[in-house]
Write a protein that holds these residues in place. Structure first.
Motif, short mmCIF file in Angstrom:
data_model
loop_
_atom_site.label_atom_id
_atom_site.label_comp_id
_atom_site.label_asym_id
_atom_site.label_seq_id
_atom_site.Cartn_x
_atom_site.Cartn_y
_atom_site.Cartn_z
N ARG A 273 43.86 38.09 44.99
CA ARG A 273 42.61 37.53 44.47
C ARG A 273 41.59 38.66 44.51
NH1 ARG A 273 40.22 33.29 47.80
NH2 ARG A 273 39.18 32.36 46.04
N LEU A 274 40.77 38.75 43.47
CA LEU A 274 39.88 39.91 43.36
C LEU A 274 38.43 39.47 43.23
CD1 LEU A 274 41.96 42.07 40.87
CD2 LEU A 274 41.74 42.40 43.33
N PRO A 275 37.49 40.36 43.55
CA PRO A 275 36.05 40.06 43.39
C PRO A 275 35.60 40.23 41.94
CG PRO A 275 36.33 42.21 44.39
CD PRO A 275 37.71 41.66 44.21
N ILE A 276 36.25 39.50 41.03
CA ILE A 276 36.02 39.68 39.60
C ILE A 276 36.00 38.31 38.91
CG2 ILE A 276 37.18 40.45 37.46
CD1 ILE A 276 38.13 42.90 39.03
N MET B 263 31.57 41.76 41.36
CA MET B 263 30.56 41.05 42.13
C MET B 263 29.31 41.89 42.39
SD MET B 263 31.36 37.95 42.81
CE MET B 263 32.69 37.14 41.98
N LEU C 6 37.76 49.06 46.52
CA LEU C 6 37.98 47.62 46.48
C LEU C 6 37.43 46.95 47.74
CD1 LEU C 6 39.22 45.07 45.27
CD2 LEU C 6 41.45 45.79 46.14
N PHE D 55 33.19 45.40 49.16
CA PHE D 55 32.56 44.08 49.24
C PHE D 55 32.67 43.54 50.66
CE2 PHE D 55 34.07 44.89 44.99
CZ PHE D 55 32.94 44.66 44.25
N ALA D 56 33.86 43.70 51.27
CA ALA D 56 34.04 43.25 52.65
C ALA D 56 33.24 44.13 53.60
CB ALA D 56 35.52 43.27 53.02
N LEU E 171 27.96 47.85 48.87
CA LEU E 171 27.94 47.46 47.46
C LEU E 171 27.28 48.52 46.60
CD1 LEU E 171 26.95 43.72 47.87
CD2 LEU E 171 29.21 44.72 47.79
N PRO F 159 25.95 38.80 44.57
CA PRO F 159 27.28 38.42 44.06
C PRO F 159 27.22 37.30 43.04
CG PRO F 159 26.95 37.50 46.23
CD PRO F 159 25.72 38.31 45.94
N GLN F 160 26.54 37.52 41.93
CA GLN F 160 26.42 36.53 40.86
C GLN F 160 26.79 37.25 39.56
OE1 GLN F 160 25.78 33.30 41.44
NE2 GLN F 160 26.00 32.85 39.28
N PRO F 161 28.08 37.31 39.23
CA PRO F 161 28.54 38.21 38.16
C PRO F 161 27.85 38.00 36.82
CG PRO F 161 30.40 37.30 39.35
CD PRO F 161 29.19 36.57 39.84
N TYR G 268 33.57 36.62 53.33
CA TYR G 268 33.96 37.55 52.27
C TYR G 268 34.76 36.80 51.20
CZ TYR G 268 37.00 40.91 49.92
OH TYR G 268 37.71 41.61 48.99
N VAL H 90 32.31 34.26 49.33
CA VAL H 90 31.22 34.83 48.54
C VAL H 90 31.75 35.71 47.41
CG1 VAL H 90 29.23 36.39 48.62
CG2 VAL H 90 29.59 34.72 50.45
N TYR H 91 32.81 36.47 47.67
CA TYR H 91 33.19 37.52 46.72
C TYR H 91 34.47 37.26 45.92
CZ TYR H 91 29.59 40.46 48.77
OH TYR H 91 28.40 40.96 49.19
N LEU H 92 35.43 36.54 46.49
CA LEU H 92 36.71 36.42 45.79
C LEU H 92 36.74 35.19 44.89
CD1 LEU H 92 39.26 37.54 48.52
CD2 LEU H 92 38.01 38.90 46.85
N ARG H 93 37.39 35.33 43.74
CA ARG H 93 37.44 34.25 42.77
C ARG H 93 38.87 34.08 42.25
NH1 ARG H 93 32.98 34.09 44.51
NH2 ARG H 93 30.99 34.00 43.39
N GLU H 94 39.22 32.83 41.94
CA GLU H 94 40.50 32.59 41.28
C GLU H 94 40.45 33.11 39.84
OE1 GLU H 94 43.51 31.48 42.15
OE2 GLU H 94 42.77 31.53 44.20
N ASN H 95 39.32 32.91 39.17
CA ASN H 95 39.11 33.41 37.80
C ASN H 95 40.27 33.05 36.87
OD1 ASN H 95 37.82 34.77 35.72
ND2 ASN H 95 38.62 36.77 36.33
#
Lengths: 416, 88
Positions: A249-252, A342, A395, A398-399, A403, A411-413, B39, B42-47
């Motif tokens: 799972r990614l911050p995207i 993010m 990568l 974020f953790a 940033l 974190p509001q893309p 983390y 706030v940051y990870l998404r299934e998308n």
């Protein structure tokens, strides 16, 4: 075949019968040293620099459709390096320097045109923030000039200087910024990489990963299994879906960005202009069309098309900036899918999965980064360590709380 | 794209503001590995490329927060209900 005035003359005298295909449409071999998933600008430039800089030619670029038909063919072709943060600026400036030598490097006309990128400001506070950004750029050795309203009027007399609500006070100009021909960038990189032995495999969709002792050992594709020691993803727009196949799972988030081109008009806009009181940017192509865009639509999307409220918003911003275009008709509009990260900055890094490398999160700024993205991703793939200018594009930032948020949106893309 | 608000009926998307994935849950304060849980939240998404549960705010209408299920590949709205009706 090397392109030059002599090859052109020779072909002209022989009826243009001797032109060979610019690159080789390869069938996949069972195994490679490196596989790059995604045959867009970033994937192909990665392959080029892997072969040229690092001598690694046992490389396949896998593309699910045809090369350059994703975001590489859906952007507004702007190149610039006017970034504020020290983690971003040297990376984009490396890209700018590579753009400046790209045609000689690739022996291909990518139509790099350094016509300047001008960001307009409309208030004292905005001027101050542009002064700060301009100073940050100059401290990194990047060109930046602050213009006042008189300078802007001399450059672009057709703008609406009488706007009472958002008067044009001046602008921040990067003279070395400009535009390049997006399709030619893809074809040029493909030709250069293919010429050094890289296999470009089209209509080859990755459907899963092959595993061996906890690390990826290859990919499952619509054209059979292909093994590789290292696999790089360069699939911005679809990064989450490809990474999901590897359990990540990614911050995207994926969002749609629309762009527009008008009918051709006589030369009017000499540089790239951005409106500071809304989100609108415009340049004029060599064919005469105004190429312009604005904000992303603002909701998750993989649809490659947007909705009308954004079209209206972009056109209203354009009219507020340059009322002269009011009767110019829009010729086409289209949508591309952006990897919105993010913090609004990209990621070039290893992943928690051994053997799998990530290049993504380009938001709506991927085109200008094409050369440096490939250069730094090739460095990472070849040496297993980040390139000096891409060290901040991690990568795990974020953790770790490191940033790279140019706009300070959090974190509001959909706001980046 | 039009969203059928439970109070106002079918309205243009321009009347709404998008927040994002409705799956966000604040981790309990006594959860182990709180930093990791935050983390993640706030940051990870299934998308996903497909049906997506997301929050929209009807700012130009009734000011209700809605939970909309929408297909991200086609923009087809599959279901709309009030965010407060969301089952845990």
């Amino acid at each position: 075949m090397r392109y030059s005035i002599f090859s052109l003359l020779r072909q002209a005298l022989t009826g243009h019968q001797g032109w060979a295909p610019a690159w080789r449409d390869a069938a996949p071999k069972p195994a490679y040293e490196v596989i790059i998933v995604g045959g867009g600008g970033h994937g192909l430039s990665t392959a080029h620099y892997l072969a040229k800089v690092h001598g690694i030619t046992d490389v396949a670029v896998l593309e699910k459709g045809f090369i350059g038909l994703g975001n590489a063919g859906r952007n507004t072709t702007i190149i610039r390096s006017n970034y504020l943060l020290p983690g971003n600026n040297p990376f984009y400036e490396l890209s700018m320097k590579l753009w400046e030598g790209l045609e000689q490097d690739l022996n291909y006309n990518t139509m790099v045109s350094q016509r300047g990128v001008l960001n307009l400001y409309h208030s004292d506070a905005q001027r101050d923030s542009y002064v700060r950004r301009g100073n940050a750029m100059r401290m990194h050795g990047v060109d930046a000039e602050l213009l006042d309203a008189r300078d802007v009027r001399r450059m672009l007399p057709f703008l609406d200087f009488g706007n009472a609500r958002f008067p044009i006070q001046g602008g921040l100009l990067q003279p070395r910024g400009g535009t390049a021909r997006h399709d030619a960038v893809v074809w040029g990189y493909a030709r250069a990489a293919s010429g050094r032995g890289v296999d470009i495999v089209q209509n080859c969709e990755v459907t899963g990963f092959l595993w061996e002792g906890g690390r990826v050992a290859g990919v499952r594709t619509s054209r059979g299994d292909i093994r590789a020691r290292k696999i790089g993803m360069a699939v911005a727009g679809n990064t989450s879906t490809v990474a999901h196949m590897a359990g990540l799972r990614l911050p995207i988030e994926s969002h749609v960005l629309q762009a527009f081109v008008s009918e051709a008009i006589k030369p009017l806009v000499p540089c790239v202009v951005t409106y500071g009181a809304g989100h609108f940017y415009v340049s004029q192509s060599d064919k005469g069309g105004l190429v312009f865009g604005g904000n992303i639509d603002g909701y998750n999307s993989y649809a490659q098309r947007g909705n009308l409220p954004t079209v209206e918003d972009v056109c209203e911003s354009g009219m507020a900036l340059m009322p002269a275009i009011g009767r110019v008709r829009v010729l086409r509009s289209w949508g591309g899918i952006m990897d919105m990260s993010m913090d609004g900055s990209p990621i070039i890094d290893r992943t928690p999965v051994a053997g799998l490398y990530l290049n993504g999160g380009w938001c709506y700024g991927g085109f200008k980064a094409t050369p440096a993205s490939g250069y730094c991703f090739a460095h990472l793939l070849a040496r297993d360590e980040p390139h000096e200018v891409a060290r901040a594009l991690r990568l795990d930032r974020f953790a770790a709380g490191r940033l790279l948020d140019e706009k300070g949106q959090g974190p509001q893309p959909n706001l980046h | 794209m039009r969203i059928e608000c439970p109070f106002c009926g079918e309205r243009d998307v321009a009347e709404f503001t998008y927040l994002g994935d409705a799956a966000f849950r604040r981790p309990p304060a006594d959860a182990p590995d709180l930093a990791g849980r935050y983390y993640d939240a706030v940051y990870l998404r299934e998308n996903p490329a497909g049906p997506h549960r997301e929050l929209w705010y009807h700012g130009s209408g009734c000011h209700a927060w809605l939970q909309v299920t929408r297909d991200t590949r086609t923009h087809e709205i599959l279901a709309v209900r009030l965010a407060t009706e969301t089952p845990e």
